[in-house]
Enzyme design. Structure first.
Site, short mmCIF file in Angstrom:
data_model
loop_
_atom_site.label_atom_id
_atom_site.label_comp_id
_atom_site.label_asym_id
_atom_site.label_seq_id
_atom_site.Cartn_x
_atom_site.Cartn_y
_atom_site.Cartn_z
CG ASP A 10 -1.84 1.22 1.25
OD1 ASP A 10 -2.44 1.50 0.20
OD2 ASP A 10 -1.93 1.90 2.28
CB SER A 11 0.20 4.73 -0.92
OG SER A 11 -0.97 4.93 -0.15
CE1 TYR A 42 3.26 5.48 -3.28
CE2 TYR A 42 2.15 3.68 -4.41
CZ TYR A 42 3.26 4.16 -3.73
OH TYR A 42 4.32 3.35 -3.52
CB CYS A 73 -2.75 0.68 -2.69
SG CYS A 73 -2.59 2.39 -3.26
CB THR A 75 -3.83 5.13 -5.94
OG1 THR A 75 -4.66 5.79 -4.98
CG2 THR A 75 -3.34 6.13 -6.96
CD GLU A 152 -0.12 6.88 5.53
OE1 GLU A 152 0.95 6.82 6.17
OE2 GLU A 152 -0.64 5.87 5.02
CB CYS A 184 -8.99 5.33 -0.60
SG CYS A 184 -7.38 5.66 0.17
CB THR A 185 -7.01 0.29 1.65
OG1 THR A 185 -5.77 0.88 1.23
CG2 THR A 185 -7.48 -0.72 0.61
CG HIS A 186 -5.08 5.49 3.64
ND1 HIS A 186 -4.53 4.99 2.48
CD2 HIS A 186 -4.04 5.80 4.46
CE1 HIS A 186 -3.21 5.00 2.59
NE2 HIS A 186 -2.88 5.49 3.77
#
Lengths: 272, 272
Positions: A10-11, A42, A73, A75, A152, A184-186
């Site tokens: 992942d980013s 990303y 991720c 993206t 993040e 988005c996995t975030h």
């Protein structure tokens, strides 16, 4: 029986939401996770650069002997999955098709929203995939560039987060959506705030669970699952950024001490 | 977009329970079904003969241009899946691993029952697959040779059926099972009777739904799904036996007129 780990990239820390589901659904498997935190997000980066970074992460994990790669991720999945899947000898799974299947299954009015990074929204990957399955679907996509930095920086429980999520999602409120893909996995780390803003009648799709069901099936399909005797409850974590923040979020989200190691990717610093 | 049909094979009408789920979950796909009713049941037959018959069915459907094969028969899956999967260029899906995954997910006490034909029980396929995933599982298997003939003769609503199911399953009642795999695709047609006998606290696993989830994922994974524009709501049915009984059961179970065609398999009668 195959004790090799499953790799996740992942980013940054977003892929934790996918790994969390993996730990629950696949207790016999070993995992290895790499978050490219130093170069996150990303989303705003050019497609070619995301592809390059995704290859760098992939190559790092290949050297660790993974038996399957999960591009956790959106993206990276939207721009690099096909290319990587084609070139690798091991199965490669992305997060967009699982999210699409879950959304198409969940919606009743075929009005589906997608929130993601600029890169994911620009790729229109979800829109294409959804319309392939149900031509008459209406898909409304919205880029939410502020969400990943909130996560993040470990601010996803803060009141600032609530304000930003509210302001960002406001344009979606009038769209009559019954299903919203957290593309988005975030974003599942912001799930409760997103649900509050969208209202309880909107089904939020977190592709993590569905992705791991796909991983589980492919492990059987390609006969590479581990069995209980070979399980070490082993998860290794790598980040290109601060291990301190990374481990804090892992503790909060996965409930475990990640004890991550810092590595460098790209150029002559390509670590192994 | 790929308009080729997905092929389903079974010893008789049991695979209807899998096709029913396919029609629900995959409305854009075309289907072709072959039931080897004339040679049903497969359960008591020697392994080599089941493999031969399964190849004959497979070859018939390959000539019809299928893009994926579902072996919707536990007996055939247990003895022929690996060989057929290895030799075919198209994806091949069986019903045992999906049923196993669903059972392992459902059980809380790891006491799992499996009912199936003599062939399936003798192969111990479920037992091996379950123990690969959870070593400490207790698996109790029971062959129920009388069940398939009840279904194939369209007697599954009768009081005779209830009596036979009750008497057959009696030995399982004392085993403290919390999950029972219906390890034959014919058995979901007897589901309500089986549930009555086993009690409401026992979760019955019908591998059909889980199998079609696997089919859905593999269509995406191998990029061979059809899209809505290519859908013809088309299902073709073939049987080696009586079309009258076959169509009656299809009407009852699938709610549609199968208008099946009779074909011959084996020897010089191998139809195309």
């Amino acid at each position: 029986m195959n004790e090799q780990p499953i790799g996740f990239i992942d980013s940054g820390v977003g892929g934790f939401t996918v790994v969390k589901e993996a730990m629950k659904q696949l207790p016999n498997e070993n995992f290895i996770y790499l978050g490219d935190t130093a170069r996150c997000p990303y989303g705003p980066r050019p497609k070619e650069q995301v592809i390059q970074f995704t290859w760098e992460m992939t190559n790092f994990l290949l050297k660790k002997g993974i038996k399957m790669l999960v591009i956790a991720c959106n993206t990276a999945t939207s721009v690099a999955l096909n290319e990587i899947k084609e070139k690798l000898q091991i199965p490669v799974v992305g997060v967009i098709m699982p999210g699409t299947r879950a959304a198409v299954k969940a919606t009743k009015n075929n009005q589906i929203g997608v929130i993601g990074t600029e890169g994911t929204v620009k790729s229109a990957s979800y829109e294409h995939a959804i319309k392939e399955k149900v031509t008459s679907s209406q898909v409304v996509s919205l880029a939410c560039p502020k969400f990943v930095p909130i996560v993040e920086s470990n601010q996803f429980h803060s009141s600032v987060a609530k304000k930003i999520v509210f302001e960002t999602l406001l344009p979606l409120k009038s769209k009559n959506l019954d299903t919203l893909i957290l593309g988005c996995t975030h974003y599942p780390l912001l799930r409760s705030v997103i649900q509050d803003v969208m209202g309880k009648d909107v089904t939020l799709i977190d592709s993590g669970a569905e992705t791991i069901s796909e991983v589980s099936m492919l492990l059987d399909y390609f006969d590479i699952a581990n069995n209980e005797n070979g399980a070490k409850e082993n998860a290794q974590f790598y980040t290109t950024g601060s291990t301190y923040l990374f481990d804090q979020i892992a503790q909060d989200w996965l409930g475990k001490n990640a004890s991550s190691k810092q590595i460098h990717l790209g150029g002559t610093n390509d670590a192994t």
